[in-house]
Design a protein around this motif. Structure first.
Motif, PDB file in Angstrom:
ATOM      1  N   TYR A  99       0.819  -1.213   0.000  1.00 16.60           N
ATOM      2  CA  TYR A  99       0.000   0.000   0.000  1.00 16.60           C
ATOM      3  C   TYR A  99       0.852   1.263   0.000  1.00 16.60           C
ATOM      4  CZ  TYR A  99      -4.561  -2.198   0.363  1.00 16.60           C
ATOM      5  OH  TYR A  99      -5.710  -2.901   0.074  1.00 16.60           O
ATOM      6  N   VAL A 100       1.971   1.275   0.703  1.00 16.76           N
ATOM      7  CA  VAL A 100       2.842   2.453   0.684  1.00 16.76           C
ATOM      8  C   VAL A 100       3.332   2.714  -0.735  1.00 16.76           C
ATOM      9  CG1 VAL A 100       5.118   3.318   1.379  1.00 16.76           C
ATOM     10  CG2 VAL A 100       3.580   2.344   3.084  1.00 16.76           C
ATOM     11  N   PHE A 157      -6.533  -0.939   6.187  1.00 15.21           N
ATOM     12  CA  PHE A 157      -6.618  -1.104   4.733  1.00 15.21           C
ATOM     13  C   PHE A 157      -8.075  -1.047   4.257  1.00 15.21           C
ATOM     14  CE2 PHE A 157      -2.615  -3.980   5.032  1.00 15.21           C
ATOM     15  CZ  PHE A 157      -1.815  -2.860   5.185  1.00 15.21           C
ATOM     16  N   ASN A 158      -8.983  -1.547   5.075  1.00 15.56           N
ATOM     17  CA  ASN A 158     -10.400  -1.569   4.706  1.00 15.56           C
ATOM     18  C   ASN A 158     -11.094  -0.245   4.961  1.00 15.56           C
ATOM     19  OD1 ASN A 158     -11.512  -4.322   3.777  1.00 15.56           O
ATOM     20  ND2 ASN A 158     -10.203  -4.911   5.492  1.00 15.56           N
ATOM     21  N   ARG A 159     -10.690   0.475   6.015  1.00 14.23           N
ATOM     22  CA  ARG A 159     -11.429   1.676   6.429  1.00 14.23           C
ATOM     23  C   ARG A 159     -10.943   2.960   5.774  1.00 14.23           C
ATOM     24  NH1 ARG A 159     -14.609   0.867  11.014  1.00 14.23           N
ATOM     25  NH2 ARG A 159     -15.378  -1.287  10.895  1.00 14.23           N
ATOM     26  N   LEU A 160      -9.673   3.025   5.390  1.00 14.17           N
ATOM     27  CA  LEU A 160      -9.147   4.253   4.789  1.00 14.17           C
ATOM     28  C   LEU A 160      -9.507   4.289   3.300  1.00 14.17           C
ATOM     29  CD1 LEU A 160      -5.626   4.381   6.499  1.00 14.17           C
ATOM     30  CD2 LEU A 160      -7.694   5.648   7.130  1.00 14.17           C
ATOM     31  N   LEU A 161     -10.799   4.494   3.049  1.00 10.53           N
ATOM     32  CA  LEU A 161     -11.325   4.381   1.684  1.00 10.53           C
ATOM     33  C   LEU A 161     -10.667   5.350   0.720  1.00 10.53           C
ATOM     34  CD1 LEU A 161     -15.133   4.030   2.507  1.00 10.53           C
ATOM     35  CD2 LEU A 161     -13.528   2.208   1.981  1.00 10.53           C
ATOM     36  N   ASP A 162     -10.459   6.580   1.152  1.00 11.49           N
ATOM     37  CA  ASP A 162      -9.906   7.591   0.255  1.00 11.49           C
ATOM     38  C   ASP A 162      -8.444   7.335  -0.096  1.00 11.49           C
ATOM     39  OD1 ASP A 162     -12.322   8.898   0.286  1.00 11.49           O
ATOM     40  OD2 ASP A 162     -11.767  10.241   1.946  1.00 11.49           O
ATOM     41  N   VAL A 163      -7.767   6.553   0.729  1.00 11.64           N
ATOM     42  CA  VAL A 163      -6.343   6.298   0.500  1.00 11.64           C
ATOM     43  C   VAL A 163      -6.112   4.936  -0.143  1.00 11.64           C
ATOM     44  CG1 VAL A 163      -4.074   6.095   1.605  1.00 11.64           C
ATOM     45  CG2 VAL A 163      -5.736   7.772   2.447  1.00 11.64           C
ATOM     46  N   LEU A 170      -6.982  -1.198  -4.154  1.00 11.33           N
ATOM     47  CA  LEU A 170      -6.281  -0.042  -4.703  1.00 11.33           C
ATOM     48  C   LEU A 170      -6.142  -0.216  -6.209  1.00 11.33           C
ATOM     49  CD1 LEU A 170      -4.713   2.593  -4.016  1.00 11.33           C
ATOM     50  CD2 LEU A 170      -2.654   1.181  -3.854  1.00 11.33           C
ATOM     51  N   LEU A 171      -6.786   0.663  -6.954  1.00  9.35           N
ATOM     52  CA  LEU A 171      -6.798   0.569  -8.417  1.00  9.35           C
ATOM     53  C   LEU A 171      -5.880   1.621  -9.035  1.00  9.35           C
ATOM     54  CD1 LEU A 171     -10.663   0.218  -8.868  1.00  9.35           C
ATOM     55  CD2 LEU A 171      -8.978  -1.637  -8.908  1.00  9.35           C
ATOM     56  N   GLY A 172      -5.518   1.405 -10.292  1.00  5.80           N
ATOM     57  CA  GLY A 172      -4.736   2.391 -11.032  1.00  5.80           C
ATOM     58  C   GLY A 172      -3.257   2.403 -10.719  1.00  5.80           C
ATOM     59  N   VAL A 173      -2.745   1.315 -10.133  1.00  2.10           N
ATOM     60  CA  VAL A 173      -1.313   1.251  -9.826  1.00  2.10           C
ATOM     61  C   VAL A 173      -0.535   1.061 -11.122  1.00  2.10           C
ATOM     62  CG1 VAL A 173       0.486   0.053  -8.537  1.00  2.10           C
ATOM     63  CG2 VAL A 173      -1.819   0.246  -7.568  1.00  2.10           C
ATOM     64  N   ASN A 259       1.085  -6.754 -10.149  1.00  2.00           N
ATOM     65  CA  ASN A 259      -0.337  -7.031 -10.346  1.00  2.00           C
ATOM     66  C   ASN A 259      -1.153  -5.762 -10.628  1.00  2.00           C
ATOM     67  OD1 ASN A 259      -0.779 -10.074  -9.620  1.00  2.00           O
ATOM     68  ND2 ASN A 259       0.606  -9.291  -8.050  1.00  2.00           N
ATOM     69  N   GLN A 260      -0.552  -4.602 -10.336  1.00  2.00           N
ATOM     70  CA  GLN A 260      -1.206  -3.300 -10.536  1.00  2.00           C
ATOM     71  C   GLN A 260      -2.528  -3.215  -9.761  1.00  2.00           C
ATOM     72  OE1 GLN A 260      -1.122  -2.130 -14.791  1.00  2.00           O
ATOM     73  NE2 GLN A 260       0.446  -3.722 -15.042  1.00  2.00           N
ATOM     74  N   PHE A 261      -2.542  -3.830  -8.601  1.00  2.00           N
ATOM     75  CA  PHE A 261      -3.751  -3.896  -7.769  1.00  2.00           C
ATOM     76  C   PHE A 261      -3.358  -4.432  -6.401  1.00  2.00           C
ATOM     77  CE2 PHE A 261      -7.336  -6.429  -6.144  1.00  2.00           C
ATOM     78  CZ  PHE A 261      -8.311  -5.443  -6.067  1.00  2.00           C
ATOM     79  N   ALA A 262      -4.069  -4.013  -5.370  1.00  2.00           N
ATOM     80  CA  ALA A 262      -3.880  -4.557  -4.022  1.00  2.00           C
ATOM     81  C   ALA A 262      -5.226  -4.614  -3.321  1.00  2.00           C
ATOM     82  CB  ALA A 262      -2.901  -3.707  -3.217  1.00  2.00           C
ATOM     83  N   SER A 263      -5.484  -5.718  -2.632  1.00  2.00           N
ATOM     84  CA  SER A 263      -6.739  -5.912  -1.900  1.00  2.00           C
ATOM     85  C   SER A 263      -6.432  -6.331  -0.471  1.00  2.00           C
ATOM     86  CB  SER A 263      -7.579  -6.990  -2.593  1.00  2.00           C
ATOM     87  OG  SER A 263      -8.751  -7.267  -1.851  1.00  2.00           O
ATOM     88  N   PRO A 264      -7.182  -5.829   0.523  1.00  2.00           N
ATOM     89  CA  PRO A 264      -6.898  -6.146   1.925  1.00  2.00           C
ATOM     90  C   PRO A 264      -6.901  -7.630   2.251  1.00  2.00           C
ATOM     91  CG  PRO A 264      -8.435  -4.313   1.787  1.00  2.00           C
ATOM     92  CD  PRO A 264      -8.282  -4.835   0.391  1.00  2.00           C
TER      93      PRO A 264
END
Length: 346
Positions: A99-100, A157-163, A170-173, A259-264
């Motif tokens: 995520y960082v 990771f689940n609650r910080l929706l805007d980040v 997390l999309l658009g990586v 993967n250009q994506f991350a999921s909690p």
């Protein structure tokens, strides 16, 4: 008489003390490390053939994930197998690094090449902050503390929706790129993952042969004894905890940009438990153990896609079978076989 003279002549030609002089333990360990260095280079050179011999891009993507998982499991093996500290929060550090690195690219427009070292530094700093109080605990209490840390991270990771994008991920990586040449395919990504995994394995091998590695083994064997001979056991454990987390952060950065994506859900507590299982199955405290653990961790879920509910149960059964047959894991099987053969020949 002639035979006796021949024997005495042959013995006299050998320098005094050579026949009875044992090889020092330090020399034997140095020779073993040298052979591990050679074998590591041979194995990684062989891995270069994967994009050529793989039947399609899917198998190359599995090879990429296997090498990323290898970094992750090898870093946990450094902490758990060599340091004797069981962490149930390693997937959390993996996710923090992902995520960082991903957020720096998506939200701030920074290059993935900036995100990779930033992920390592940030996870290492987090491990330092968490490790100072947590590593004063031992055994089960340390495990529970790191499990709680992992649970806190998953909630974030689940609650910080805007980040982080929350449960949707997390999309658009953006992938790694050299100028306009983007590493956006499995075959293009493979050399980078291959190279970083080789660097990490070399770093671990050199660390184990260093003064820090010897201190780490001493602390894992007998912490009070290590303190008695002048080793700062707490400082040694904290250093390895930070290094292990930093390596997990590197694996996370590679994961999110490949993967250009991350999921909690990828970084859940259950995955931390599975990583501990993989260290044990591969061979805890053995340099080559993580390679076998990563192969299983990557391949078995693909073989059990139709049996997702049974995945944990089958992993547990595999762990029981392997550890009953070889308590030192798959990497320890050759030594087990040699002992059995020597007993039968005796």
């Amino acid at each position: 008489m002639a035979l006796a003279r021949a024997k005495s002549a042959s013995l006299s030609s050998v320098p005094a003390g050579t026949a009875s002089r044992p090889v020092p333990l330090s020399q034997r360990k140095a020779a073993a490390r040298l052979s591990d260095h050679r074998l590591l280079l041979i194995v990684w050179l062989a891995l270069l053939a994967v994009p050529v011999v793989a039947p399609n891009a899917y198998f190359v993507s599995l090879a990429n994930m296997m090498l990323i998982n290898l970094i992750l499991i090898a870093s946990l093996n450094l902490l758990m197998g060599y340091g004797g500290q069981i962490s149930l929060g390693h997937a959390g550090f993996y996710g923090l690094g992902a995520y960082v690195s991903g957020v720096l690219g998506v939200k701030f427009g920074l290059s993935a090449w900036v995100g990779l070292p930033a992920a390592a530094l940030f996870t290492g700093l987090a491990a330092l902050i968490i490790g100072i109080p947590a590593l004063r605990l031992r055994g089960l209490y340390l495990s529970m503390a790191t499990l709680g840390w992992n649970a806190i991270l998953v909630v974030m990771f689940n609650r910080l929706l805007d980040v982080t994008g929350g449960p949707n991920g997390l999309l658009g990586v953006r992938p790694f790129a050299f100028g306009r040449f983007a590493l956006d395919t499995d075959i293009r990504q493979f050399p980078l993952v291959w190279f970083v995994s080789l660097l990490i394995m070399l770093a671990i091998l050199n660390l184990l042969g260093s003064r820090i590695g010897r201190a780490l083994r001493a602390v894992a064997t007998n912490e009070l004894g290590a303190d008695a001979v002048g080793i700062d056991s707490f400082r040694t454990k904290l250093l390895v905890f930070v290094l292990s987390a930093g390596m997990a952060g590197v694996a996370g950065s590679l994961y999110v940009h490949v993967n250009q994506f991350a999921s909690p859900e990828t970084f859940s507590v259950s995955n931390s438990i599975l990583l501990v299982v993989m260290v044990a199955i591969g061979g805890s405290g053995l340099f080559w153990g993580p390679l076998f653990g990563a192969l299983i961790y990557t391949a078995v879920p693909q073989l059990l896609l139709d049996y997702e509910d049974a995945e944990l149960m089958l992993f547990g059964l595999a762990m029981l079978v392997v550890l009953i047959a070889s308590p030192t894991g798959i990497a320890g099987l050759p030594a087990v076989m040699r002992r059995l053969l020597s007993r039968r020949s005796a």
